[in-house]
Design an enzyme around this catalytic site. Structure first.
Site, PDB file in Angstrom:
ATOM      1  N   ASP A  27       0.684  -1.270  -0.011  1.00 44.01           N
ATOM      2  CA  ASP A  27       0.197   0.009  -0.048  1.00 44.01           C
ATOM      3  C   ASP A  27       0.902   1.419   0.152  1.00 44.01           C
ATOM      4  OD1 ASP A  27      -1.243  -2.318   1.263  1.00 44.01           O
ATOM      5  OD2 ASP A  27      -2.974  -1.061   1.429  1.00 44.01           O
ATOM      6  N   HIS A  32       6.033  -5.361   4.371  1.00 43.75           N
ATOM      7  CA  HIS A  32       4.913  -4.714   5.015  1.00 43.75           C
ATOM      8  C   HIS A  32       5.199  -3.044   4.880  1.00 43.75           C
ATOM      9  CE1 HIS A  32       1.670  -7.018   6.977  1.00 43.75           C
ATOM     10  NE2 HIS A  32       2.711  -7.865   7.040  1.00 43.75           N
ATOM     11  N   ARG A  36      13.353  -6.172  20.894  1.00 44.69           N
ATOM     12  CA  ARG A  36      13.858  -4.829  21.403  1.00 44.69           C
ATOM     13  C   ARG A  36      12.790  -4.072  21.655  1.00 44.69           C
ATOM     14  NH1 ARG A  36      15.097  -0.815  17.753  1.00 44.69           N
ATOM     15  NH2 ARG A  36      15.296  -1.603  15.527  1.00 44.69           N
ATOM     16  N   LYS A  63      14.717  -1.071  10.494  1.00 46.75           N
ATOM     17  CA  LYS A  63      15.654  -0.061  10.304  1.00 46.75           C
ATOM     18  C   LYS A  63      16.258  -0.167   8.946  1.00 46.75           C
ATOM     19  CE  LYS A  63      19.327  -0.976  13.643  1.00 46.75           C
ATOM     20  NZ  LYS A  63      20.167  -0.528  14.640  1.00 46.75           N
TER      21      LYS A  63
END
Length: 143
Positions: A31, A49, A119, A105
């Site tokens: 998306d 995602h 974490r 990240k």
């Protein structure tokens, strides 16, 4: 080249380069937009995602609004089996993502990463949560 079956939501938001391999049983939610560079190899059972729920909205555990962020996967990247790539991430050219990693990240060009360690990355706003609890503001599912 797709090795087998998988699921793509919003295929019009997915751009795939030349000579890309994607293994079977993939789940791609594009998306927010996904760009996969040339000569990239993505193994089996990989999830990508680009959308997430809003946990700071007007209901608990989340509201119906979506937070969309693009994922960019560079050229000649190797992504191992059972990897999960989260929204807003860029994986640089030539990077290697080891089996089972959770990519939350950016990965620099040429980096080799591994791990699925959990974490803590933050906390909900407790005052906001308590306010929503008092108002009985919960996301209700249609049956």
């Amino acid at each position: 080249m797709f090795e087998g079956y998988g699921k793509i939501y919003k295929p019009n938001k997915l751009k795939i380069g030349n000579h890309v391999f994607i293994g079977r049983n993939f789940f791609i939610r594009s998306d927010g937009g996904i760009l996969i560079g040339d000569y990239t190899h993505i193994s089996r059972n990989v999830t990508i995602h680009t959308v997430n729920h809003n946990i700071s909205g007007g209901m608990l555990p989340y509201d119906k609004s979506e937070i969309k962020k693009e994922v960019i996967i560079g050229n000649y990247v190797w992504i191992g089996m059972n990897v999960s790539i989260l929204s807003g991430v860029t994986i640089g050219d030539g990077a290697v993502v080891g089996m089972g990693a959770i990519v939350s990240k950016n990965v620099n060009p040429g980096e080799i990463i591994v791990s699925s360690q959990q974490r803590v990355i933050g906390n909900r706003d407790h005052n906001h949560t308590n306010s929503l609890l008092k108002q009985n503001m919960f996301l209700k599912l249609n049956k």
